[in-house]
Design an enzyme around this catalytic site. Structure first.
Site, PDB file in Angstrom:
ATOM      1  N   GLU A 181       0.801  -1.240   0.000  1.00 47.76           N
ATOM      2  CA  GLU A 181       0.000   0.000   0.000  1.00 47.76           C
ATOM      3  C   GLU A 181       0.829   1.283   0.000  1.00 47.76           C
ATOM      4  OE1 GLU A 181      -2.966  -0.403   3.115  1.00 47.76           O
ATOM      5  OE2 GLU A 181      -3.428  -2.438   2.483  1.00 47.76           O
ATOM      6  N   GLU A 298      -5.940 -10.637  -1.635  1.00 46.78           N
ATOM      7  CA  GLU A 298      -6.772 -10.415  -0.439  1.00 46.78           C
ATOM      8  C   GLU A 298      -8.236 -10.277  -0.836  1.00 46.78           C
ATOM      9  OE1 GLU A 298      -5.380  -7.269   2.151  1.00 46.78           O
ATOM     10  OE2 GLU A 298      -3.292  -7.707   1.728  1.00 46.78           O
TER      11      GLU A 298
HETATM   12  O1  9MR Z   1      -7.242  -8.492   8.389  1.00 46.13           O
HETATM   13  C1  9MR Z   1      -6.286  -7.683   9.058  1.00 46.13           C
HETATM   14  C2  9MR Z   1      -6.829  -7.227  10.401  1.00 46.13           C
HETATM   15  O2  9MR Z   1      -7.090  -8.335  11.216  1.00 46.13           O
HETATM   16  C3  9MR Z   1      -5.824  -6.287  11.062  1.00 46.13           C
HETATM   17  O3  9MR Z   1      -6.354  -5.780  12.273  1.00 46.13           O
HETATM   18  C4  9MR Z   1      -5.472  -5.134  10.115  1.00 46.13           C
HETATM   19  C5  9MR Z   1      -4.362  -4.254  10.690  1.00 46.13           C
HETATM   20  O4  9MR Z   1      -3.151  -4.951  10.810  1.00 46.13           O
HETATM   21  O5  9MR Z   1      -5.035  -5.640   8.865  1.00 46.13           O
HETATM   22  C6  9MR Z   1      -5.990  -6.448   8.213  1.00 46.13           C
HETATM   23  O6  9MR Z   1      -5.457  -6.880   6.983  1.00 46.13           O
HETATM   24  C7  9MR Z   1      -5.182  -5.849   6.028  1.00 46.13           C
HETATM   25  C8  9MR Z   1      -3.940  -6.275   5.278  1.00 46.13           C
HETATM   26  O7  9MR Z   1      -2.882  -6.472   6.184  1.00 46.13           O
HETATM   27  C9  9MR Z   1      -3.550  -5.238   4.242  1.00 46.13           C
HETATM   28  N1  9MR Z   1      -4.650  -4.963   3.359  1.00 46.13           N
HETATM   29  C10 9MR Z   1      -5.915  -4.612   3.998  1.00 46.13           C
HETATM   30  C11 9MR Z   1      -6.308  -5.711   4.988  1.00 46.13           C
HETATM   31  C12 9MR Z   1      -7.668  -5.425   5.608  1.00 46.13           C
HETATM   32  O8  9MR Z   1      -7.634  -4.262   6.368  1.00 46.13           O
END
Ligand code: 9MR
Length: 392
Positions: A181, A298
């Site tokens: 990102e 994802e």
């Molecule tokens: O699914 C993840 C969630 O449990 C966490 O709290 C969050 C912060 O670390 O990240 C979520 O996963 C993200 C991923 O790492 C990057 N792309 C967006 C995902 C959804 O927010």
């Protein structure tokens, strides 16, 4: 330049099982008929029939693709039914949270690989590939980050982290999301990069630095640039697609070792964030033209705003899955479909801080399996898209 041995292994990793010959026969430009935006497809006439009971991983493998899902140590180590369904459906496992800085780095001088190692071992024991998420991100940072990292030490801390973590898993990783990102046109820089701590301390070269450090630490893995927001047919979606292409072009022109684009694909199934299969197909074609592979990393479909009726809701969600995947999988450079979770209650979308369950009190249903691990129409939609995908 990569040496031949590594390139060969990477080819094998790319496709899981596909042949290089199949790859080169890529029917670039194979046209997509759906030129129009995806409609809300809750109508009962849409057919989501699937032939047979074969798992998603087997359907994917039949096309030279890899299907898998993200999972968390907390859930997989405590719920054997859930774990069994991962092993049945998935050929690749991604730690959703357990390889982020916040988990790995309890303090500036300590690394804790306990959860990551448990997941790596789980994947290995069950014959699944394992992939890393993520080495560099502006989120998921530990509390000590803010008071510890500054312009003077940022490069050392970043490179040390990548070396330590990528080396720890060297030889075990199918692929790594090296940088996550980094693009965010809304921050209005001329290069459309996100104003993250890494950018503030190191400038835009932090991206190259990270890929080079990762390549050195694990020369055999697929190095992925992973990002979000590139799927919608909106001004922001278009700006994001253009900015990602520019970034990838810049990385390639400098010889930075990037091998694939990760498309997160957190879809909305809503007219505010419409999909345009033609534009998505063109975008993945442009990425492939840069000599890169593409991983859907994802995938899930938000359903918080959709009707309460489960049948109607599931049809809309399934429609979004199939429309998106049909467009993307038409491009032979796409090598994986990974959903962000497998079973609904474990989705990040069920968490209160991300909107939680729905206002009407019903649980969210964004993933292929429901709370009882039963296959939903979203599962059918993924299965259909895999079955209809051209063979790699
Ligand atoms: O699914 C993840 C969630 O449990 C966490 O709290 C969050 C912060 O670390 O990240 C979520 O996963 C993200 C991923 O790492 C990057 N792309 C967006 C995902 C959804 O927010």
């Amino acid at each position: 330049m990569y040496n031949h041995r590594l390139l060969t292994r990477r080819h094998a990793l790319w496709l899981g099982l596909a042949t290089v010959a199949g790859m080169s026969a890529c029917a670039k430009g194979k046209s997509i008929k759906q030129d129009q935006q995806v409609q809300v497809v809750g109508k009962s006439e849409r057919d989501f029939t699937v032939t047979g009971e074969t798992s998603l991983k087997e359907r994917a493998a039949a096309k030279g693709l890899i299907y898998g899902a993200s999972g968390r140590y907390r859930d997989l180590s405590s719920n054997s039914d859930l774990a069994d369904h991962y092993t049945q459906e998935c050929a690749i496992l991604v730690p959703g949270n357990d390889l982020k800085w916040s988990t790995l780095r309890p303090s500036p001088d300590r690394f804790d690989f306990t959860k990551g190692d448990w997941l790596a071992n789980f994947a290995h024991t069950h014959g699944m590939l394992f992939r890393g998420h993520t080495l560099v991100w502006n989120q998921g940072l530990p509390k000590w980050f803010q008071e510890t990292v500054n312009k003077q030490n940022a490069e050392h801390i970043l490179v040390e982290h990548i070396q330590k973590v990528a080396r720890h898993y060297a030889g075990q990783m199918h692929s790594w999301d090296v940088v996550n990102e980094a693009v965010y046109p809304k921050h209005q820089r001329s290069d459309s990069l996100r104003r993250s701590p890494w950018l503030k301390f190191l400038g835009s070269d932090y991206i190259d630095l990270a890929f080079r450090a990762a390549a050195e630490a694990d020369p055999q893995t697929i190095l992925v640039y992973n990002d979000v927001r590139m799927n919608t047919d909106t001004e922001d979606g278009e700006a994001t697609r253009i900015a990602i292409l520019k970034l990838l072009e810049r990385l390639k022109s400098r010889g930075t070792p990037v091998h694939a684009l990760g498309m997160q694909a957190h879809l909305w199934a809503k007219d505010q964030a419409p999909l345009n299969p033609r534009k998505i197909r063109a975008f993945v074609g442009d990425v492939a033209d840069l000599g890169l592979k593409i991983m859907v990393t994802e995938l899930d479909v938000k359903d918080q705003h959709l009707p309460k009726d489960t049948n109607v809701r599931d049809r809309i969600v399934a429609g979004a899955y199939e429309d998106y995947l049909s467009a993307v999988l038409d491009e032979p450079a796409v090598i994986s479909v990974i959903t962000w979770g497998l079973s609904d209650p474990y989705s990040w979308r069920a968490k209160p801080q991300f909107g939680g369950d729905r206002k009407d009190g019903t649980p969210v249903r964004p993933l292929p399996l429901d709370a009882q691990m039963k296959r939903k129409l979203a599962w059918n939609a993924i299965a259909r898209a895999l079955d209809n995908a051209p063979k790699r």
